[in-house]
Design an enzyme around this catalytic site. Structure first.
Site, short mmCIF file in Angstrom:
data_model
loop_
_atom_site.label_atom_id
_atom_site.label_comp_id
_atom_site.label_asym_id
_atom_site.label_seq_id
_atom_site.Cartn_x
_atom_site.Cartn_y
_atom_site.Cartn_z
N GLU A 64 68.90 5.51 66.52
CA GLU A 64 68.51 4.13 66.82
C GLU A 64 69.17 3.60 68.08
OE1 GLU A 64 69.38 5.30 63.88
OE2 GLU A 64 67.46 5.18 62.83
N HIS A 117 66.93 -0.63 52.63
CA HIS A 117 65.51 -0.77 52.95
C HIS A 117 65.00 -2.18 52.62
CE1 HIS A 117 65.89 3.59 52.83
NE2 HIS A 117 64.70 3.72 53.38
C1 LIG Z 1 70.05 5.46 60.43
C2 LIG Z 1 68.78 5.80 59.75
N1 LIG Z 1 67.64 5.78 60.45
C3 LIG Z 1 66.46 6.04 59.85
C4 LIG Z 1 66.41 6.33 58.54
C5 LIG Z 1 65.08 6.59 57.86
N2 LIG Z 1 65.00 7.98 57.49
C6 LIG Z 1 65.30 8.38 56.25
S1 LIG Z 1 65.29 10.02 56.10
C7 LIG Z 1 64.84 10.24 57.70
C8 LIG Z 1 64.66 11.62 58.23
C9 LIG Z 1 65.88 12.44 58.01
O1 LIG Z 1 65.68 13.74 58.41
P1 LIG Z 1 66.77 14.86 58.26
O2 LIG Z 1 68.07 14.36 58.81
O3 LIG Z 1 66.23 16.09 58.83
O4 LIG Z 1 66.98 14.98 56.69
P2 LIG Z 1 65.92 15.45 55.58
O5 LIG Z 1 65.33 14.21 55.00
O6 LIG Z 1 64.91 16.31 56.21
O7 LIG Z 1 66.72 16.16 54.55
C10 LIG Z 1 64.70 9.02 58.33
C11 LIG Z 1 64.28 8.82 59.72
C12 LIG Z 1 67.63 6.34 57.83
N3 LIG Z 1 67.68 6.62 56.53
N4 LIG Z 1 68.79 6.08 58.46
#
Ligand SMILES: Cc1ncc(C[n+]2csc(CCOP(=O)(O)OP(=O)(O)O)c2C)c(N)n1
Ligand SMILES: [Mg+2]
Lengths: 326, 396
Positions: free
Chosen positions: A60, A129
């Site tokens: 972000e 959220h």
């Molecule tokens: C700081 C932040 N930005 C955005 C989100 C929304 N979000 C939740 S999971 C996700 C993707 C995460 O991907 P990854 O790190 O590869 O983990 P995975 O879910 O694939 O295990 C996002 C963008 C969040 N939870 N926290």
């Protein structure tokens, strides 16, 4: 005219602004291929291509910081932060830079940037959220804060925000994303920033709300009329900064009684600022102390206890009665 | 203790002897390529090299397999509960069982685990009950009241933030001379956040006993791994911070266990932090609010299912004469019964009356006056509302 939901109006507003001005670019997480986790950017990648609808890495501060650079260069970036609760990693870039570059450079540089984020509770979400963080941004000099409550305003305010020369934090009430449809004109129109809307006329009491609390306020106003015969005027602020003081003053001078509703916790909330202003400027018009209905000073509960936390029409009606019977 | 540490260190070095030749000395990175070396257990259940097999007893391998069965059973049940509206948004883990089981099993009892949101299996193996996990995903905050003796920290939803907590916890233990290491889980997307880089840097500078366990499941919601970084691997990000980085087949429980065990032993021996990149895949949606068909092809998902972590271990166990069809069936039935019992208990708790005080109770050690006032006002409102409803019902 089309019947659109609020989230479709976001989409329509972005599309309209992008068609009108090729400097408008979108960046954020999952906004391209996926069309946004709420589908706010659905179809835009297909129409405008990957140079204008940019799926960024998951960062972000990176999104907002680079968008600031783009804005200074002369583009009109619109950054999406996926949820209210993920603004904090970008907070430094927003308050330390986006808000101050005009000031720091004595007007030489400015940041025509819009940061969109869904905000607020009511969808039984996971932690982070469901936040209502508007007060942090309203408290930061140099930012504009816009919060629509219906599809028509959403599109017009978003287009106006994109064309505004200063940084705008644009909060979209996610629980209203698909709550109802409304006539939204096709094509280009703006709803000016800094102008409130009288959402319901009334003569006995002024009820001030924004975003997700507007439908709650309207419901409470109906109940006050039906059950108590109290005529409530509802003001939908639409823009918190800069505030439309004229519309508020006009209404309060008429009614002499005020209730402010906010979804955010009480302490240091935007309601406090409104009450202070009204007390400063209109004390002699007041027939009762200004009442406020807010969430308590706690973290918003996870799904199960959410309804106890969020202000509802019953609590607003109770405040109306307090103001009326003072 | 210093002696024990150096002994452990010596052992760790012998343990990884076989790995050593695959280390790129120039890069300082263990660059094992998919299907070549970082795998121990092939997809057909045979071993790449007998000598690589980690020192796990047959019963331990069987127990690990049972854990993976439990996790998949729980996952399917949780998805069904979400569809029925009995829990909220849920993040499924299916496909990532070996990455979680192999790494969690490699810890010492006193070590601490810092999860993100998908580590249901890793958390369960460290002692958190399915009931508590269901409570959390069902919107009951008490799900995250981690019982005493369970060395698991709370779920961290903001991406990559927990890495720093894991570094600080390990660092404090080191300052106090306590023999405690931490493992922290995150995804491929998490490596793009600033906190990831700050955490690795602090861990490197202060040589904290921390294992950074990245489950690279190829996507951050819809965004593919290649969009997160131009780097060839995520493991190589360790190099810039002076850490060792390892890439491992995350669907191969033996390889995951072996690599993590090496990192754990190294951490306990005073050797500092390690970054592990486990290559894996999530079969399902990112969460129940997501739709993977928008950004992945069915073929791709099917291809990954060929590398299934459960199937692979099952084939191995069968090949060794340690497992048969009857045991297989029984294991699934037992898992189903265990999860069903947890669901029943969850439903019982869910049906209980709840006091609004719980909204206020945990903000501070002592509730300040304004919270007490707000709580009292809420109670008053609820009483008034109940009375009003009674009156209305009386009239009707
Ligand atoms: C700081 C932040 N930005 C955005 C989100 C929304 N979000 C939740 S999971 C996700 C993707 C995460 O991907 P990854 O790190 O590869 O983990 P995975 O879910 O694939 O295990 C996002 C963008 C969040 N939870 N926290
Ligand atoms: Mg991922």
């Amino acid at each position: 005219m089309a019947q659109l939901t609020l989230v479709q109006a976001v989409n329509d507003g972005l599309r309209t602004a992008m068609r009108a001005d090729d400097r408008v670019v979108l960046l954020g997480e999952d906004i391209g291929v996926d069309g946004g986790v709420f589908r706010a950017t659905e179809g835009l990648l297909q129409e405008f291509g990957p140079d204008r609808v940019i799926d960024t890495p998951l960062a972000e501060s990176g999104i907002v910081g680079t968008a600031i650079g783009m804005a200074v260069y002369g583009l009109r970036p619109v950054a999406e932060i996926q949820f209210d609760g993920f603004l904090p990693p970008a907070f430094d870039q927003i308050v330390s830079h986006a808000a101050r570059i005009r000031w720091r450079s004595r007007g030489r540089f400015h940041v025509p940037l819009v940061i969109r984020a869904p905000y607020g509770g009511g969808i039984r979400a996971l932690e982070h959220h469901s936040e209502s963080p508007e007060a942090y941004y309203a408290h930061t000099p140099g930012l504009k804060v816009v919060i629509p409550s219906n599809p028509y305003d959403t599109k017009g305010l978003l287009i106006a925000s994109i064309r505004d020369p200063d940084p705008v934090i644009f909060f979209e009430p996610k629980r209203l994303y698909r709550a109802f449809r409304e006539e939204v004109p096709e094509g280009d129109y703006e709803v000016p920033l800094g102008k409130a809307r009288v959402a319901r006329d009334g003569s006995d009491l002024t009820l001030i709300a924004w975003g997700s609390m507007v439908p709650v306020a309207l419901q409470a106003a109906e109940e006050a009329e039906e059950r108590d015969g109290v005529s409530v005027e509802v003001i939908d602020l639409r823009t918190l900064v800069p505030l439309d003081w004229g519309t508020i003053a006009q209404s309060v001078e008429k009614t002499g009684r005020v209730v402010v509703v906010q979804e955010a916790p009480r302490t240091g909330g935007f309601a406090s600022e409104l009450i202070a202003l009204i007390n400063d400027k209109l004390l002699l018009y007041l027939e009762a102390p200004v009442q406020r209905v807010t969430a308590p000073d706690t973290v918003i509960p996870l799904g199960r206890m959410e309804d106890y936390y969020l202000p509802d029409a019953g609590r607003v009606l109770r405040a109306i009665r307090k103001a009326v019977t003072f | 203790m210093a002696k024990a540490r150096s002994k452990a260190k010596a052992k760790a070095e012998v343990e990884v002897e076989l790995f050593r030749k695959h280390k790129d000395e120039k890069k300082g990175l263990w660059t094992w390529q998919l299907k070549e070396f970082f795998q121990i257990l092939r997809e057909d259940g045979t071993l790449v090299d007998e000598r690589l097999k980690p020192p796990l007893r047959d019963e331990e391998l069987i127990e690990l397999y049972r854990w993976m069965i439990r996790a998949r059973t729980y996952d399917e049940r949780a998805l069904a509960l979400q569809r029925q509206g009995r829990i909220g948004t849920y993040a499924p883990l299916s496909g990532q069982e070996a990455a979680q089981a192999g790494s969690a099993y490699a810890l010492e009892p006193q070590d601490w685990l810092f999860p993100s949101y998908r580590e249901h299996l890793a958390m369960a193996m460290r002692g958190l009950s399915w009931v508590q996990l269901l409570m959390y995903w069902g919107g009951l905050e008490d799900g995250m009241r981690i019982p005493e003796g369970v060395n698991v920290f709370t779920v961290s939803i903001p991406i990559a933030t927990q890495l720093l907590h894991a570094v600080g916890y390990a660092w404090a233990a080191k300052m106090r001379g306590d023999d405690v290491a931490t493992i922290v889980y995150f995804g491929d997307g998490g490596t793009s956040e600033g906190d990831f880089h700050e955490a690795l840097n602090f861990a490197g500078v202060f040589q904290t006993p921390t294992i950074f366990f990245c489950q690279n499941n190829q996507y951050a919601i819809s965004v593919p791994r290649t969009r997160q970084t131009r780097a060839e691997t995520l493991a190589q990000k360790a190099i810039a911070y002076g850490l060792e980085g390892v890439q491992v087949d995350g669907n191969d429980i033996m390889a995951v266990y072996k690599v993590t065990r090496w990192a754990v032993e190294k951490a306990h021996a005073g050797g500092g932090p390690t970054l592990i990149e486990a290559i894996t895949y999530r079969y399902g949606h990112h969460t129940t609010a997501d739709d993977w068909t928008r950004y992945r092809s069915k073929e791709e998902v099917e291809e990954w299912k060929q590398r299934d972590p459960l199937k692979r271990l099952r084939l191995y166990l069968e090949g060794q004469g340690l497992w048969d069809e009857a045991q297989e069936q029984r294991a699934w039935e037992e898992a189903k019964a265990e999860v069903a019992e947890a669901v029943q208990e969850y439903e019982r708790i869910r049906a209980q009356e709840r006091d609004v005080e719980e909204i206020f109770k945990y903000m501070y050690a002592e509730m300040p006056w304004h919270l007490r006032e707000e709580l009292e006002d809420l109670r008053q409102y609820l009483r008034e509302r109940a009375r009003e409803r009674e009156l209305e019902e009386g009239e009707a």
